[in-house]
Design an enzyme around this catalytic site. Structure first.
Site, short mmCIF file in Angstrom:
data_model
loop_
_atom_site.label_atom_id
_atom_site.label_comp_id
_atom_site.label_asym_id
_atom_site.label_seq_id
_atom_site.Cartn_x
_atom_site.Cartn_y
_atom_site.Cartn_z
N GLY A 1 36.48 9.23 -79.16
CA GLY A 1 35.40 9.90 -79.62
C GLY A 1 35.13 11.43 -79.94
N PRO B 1 41.38 8.77 -76.74
CA PRO B 1 41.33 9.53 -77.87
C PRO B 1 42.29 9.27 -79.12
CG PRO B 1 42.27 10.68 -75.92
CD PRO B 1 42.09 9.28 -75.61
N CYS C 1 40.87 6.79 -111.32
CA CYS C 1 39.72 6.91 -112.03
C CYS C 1 38.46 6.33 -111.63
CB CYS C 1 40.11 5.44 -113.13
SG CYS C 1 41.77 5.95 -113.84
N GLU C 2 37.96 7.25 -110.72
CA GLU C 2 36.58 6.85 -109.93
C GLU C 2 36.07 8.44 -109.78
OE1 GLU C 2 35.76 4.07 -107.38
OE2 GLU C 2 37.57 2.93 -107.45
C1 LIG Z 1 38.41 4.19 -82.81
C2 LIG Z 1 38.40 3.92 -81.58
C3 LIG Z 1 38.98 4.87 -80.46
C4 LIG Z 1 39.44 6.29 -80.97
O1 LIG Z 1 38.36 7.08 -81.58
P1 LIG Z 1 38.61 8.76 -81.85
O2 LIG Z 1 37.26 9.23 -82.34
O3 LIG Z 1 39.60 8.73 -82.85
O4 LIG Z 1 38.87 9.35 -80.53
C5 LIG Z 1 38.91 4.80 -79.13
N1 LIG Z 1 38.73 3.52 -78.72
C6 LIG Z 1 37.97 2.55 -79.31
C7 LIG Z 1 37.83 1.15 -78.99
C8 LIG Z 1 37.98 2.62 -81.08
O5 LIG Z 1 37.64 1.72 -81.60
#
Ligand SMILES: *Cc1c(COP(=O)(O)O)cnc(C)c1O
Length: 421
Positions: free
Chosen positions: A239, A276, A346-347
């Site tokens: 995240g 990540p 086409c959008e």
């Molecule tokens: C999507 C996801 C990630 C990765 O998130 P990023 O923002 O790309 O780092 C990690 N763990 C889970 C469970 C996810 O669904």
């Protein structure tokens, strides 16, 4: 930092001119930099230095076999969210003990395949799923290692479509019910409870939501231990956001994120996993496209590209911003002008940017979308019967096509005609 820089007036990927790749593979295409992928992986790995840890790349961000192999050879584990991703990780040579299985809807078949092929742990997202994992494990005469994904009810302060840690989201079990759910898990003979999992969303640009979530995880660890569970692994999800613009308000760095993990969870003596995706792949990839037409509208000029929303859907889906740069470096002092930058689909949603200042461009010119390595190629489709665009990997002065562009025949021949036609 990435490895896509101008040299002598032309954009390069590491030591390869982008224009050379375009001439060889045609446009549009994705190009990734090995050095950038490895650099980002190492930033996370180093950030957790001194703790027992594994960085499991969330391969849904970019899952080409060559990318997985690059990261796996550097020591990465993988976070998978489907049976297909599990097979991809195995095919790239990742051993089962380095593959974590996340996702809210694992089917019995997917669970069976992962147990049989080897798995580090399942991150359980619901009680019904827990029962199915138990049943499948017993049927195979195995014990499935699990964590339970808890939903800490924390506002990740990110785009609504990629926030996952609020109580209204479909992910995990409410942290308030953890005690009950862990007691049930411990009573099931096909499961071994090893830890806790949390993932609150994607493209987080502040540390505070992580701090709130991880503090709750620390409290929960102590509580569950007191209730007799051997909590020894914490999966903290992914995240961490990336800079999509080159402004000053850059998201926190992996080293700061690592320090936060140490501060909030270091005292527990747990093995740490992080997942990540975006930060590893995002700024390691460009989408390169060619201007087909420059069209003068009533009150604006349009750059019509050969790349479209089916190739890179983030602007249409998340209102995402991508820096767009000319592959031929603009001469110093050249006056920029605003363009609406669009694809041929086409959008009206097939619009990458409105009123974007660019140097003057002409048909045939190449442009590059920066920060397109994550959630780019993997989200592409063949809408409008536009072939999936090729992926290219650069390593120093070499490049290789790592996924070919399919021919029209290949696309058409995937369809089959029923006997009555
Ligand atoms: C999507 C996801 C990630 C990765 O998130 P990023 O923002 O790309 O780092 C990690 N763990 C889970 C469970 C996810 O669904």
């Amino acid at each position: 930092m990435d490895h896509f820089l101008y040299r002598d007036g032309a954009l390069y990927a590491e030591d390869v001119p982008i224009s050379e790749i375009a001439a060889a593979v045609g446009t549009p295409f994705y190009v990734y930099s090995t050095a950038t992928l490895l650099r980002h992986f190492k930033l996370f790995d180093d950030a957790l230095d001194g703790m027992d840890h594994l960085v499991c790349y969330a391969m849904k961000a970019a899952s080409n076999q060559a990318i997985l192999k690059t990261l796996a050879q550097a020591g990465a584990g993988m976070d998978v969210v489907s049976g297909g991703e599990y097979q991809r990780a195995k095919a790239a040579g990742v051993p089962g003990e380095k593959i974590v299985f996340s996702g809210v809807g694992k089917t019995a078949d997917e669970i069976r395949a992962a147990l049989t092929g080897g798995i580090r742990q399942f991150n359980v997202e619901s009680e019904p799923e827990m029962e199915v994992i138990n049943a499948v494990a017993l049927e195979l005469g195995m014990v499935a290692p699990i964590t339970v994904r808890v939903n800490p009810d924390v506002d990740a302060k990110t785009h609504a479509k990629i926030a996952t840690g609020k109580s209204e989201n479909k992910f995990g079990i409410p942290i308030s019910r953890a005690s009950e759910v862990y007691a049930r898990a411990a009573s099931l003979p096909g499961l071994e409870v090893i830890g806790i999992d949390v993932h609150i969303g994607s493209q987080l640009t502040e540390l505070e939501p992580f701090e709130l979530a991880y503090t709750k995880v620390a409290e929960l660890t102590e509580q569950l231990r007191a209730e007799g569970h051997n909590i020894r692994r914490l999966d903290l999800g992914g995240g961490l956001g990336i800079p999509y613009t080159r402004s000053n308000d850059a998201p926190p760095l992996p080293v700061e994120y690592g320090a936060l993990i140490k501060k909030t969870l270091g005292h527990l003596g747990c093995e740490i996993e992080i997942e990540p995706g975006r930060l590893i792949a995002g700024n390691a990839g460009l989408m390169v496209s060619r201007v087909i037409y420059v069209k003068s509208g009533e009150d604006r000029d349009f750059l019509i590209l050969d790349g479209a929303m089916n190739d890179l859907i983030r602007p249409a889906m998340y209102e995402a911003y991508h820096d767009i740069v000319a592959v031929q470096e603009p001469k110093a002092g050249v006056e920029q002008q605003p363009y609406d930058i669009v694809g041929p689909v086409c959008e009206s949603g097939d619009t990458f940017a409105k009123g974007r200042n660019m140097p003057p461009l002409e048909p045939g010119d190449l442009i590059a979308f920066r920060s397109a390595g994550a959630y780019g190629a993997v989200m592409a489709s063949e809408y409008n019967s536009r072939p999936l665009i090729p992926e290219v990997l650069v390593h120093e002065d070499q490049f290789a096509v790592i996924r070919e562009r399919p021919s029209f025949d290949e696309i058409i021949n995937r369809d089959t005609i029923p006997t009555w036609l």
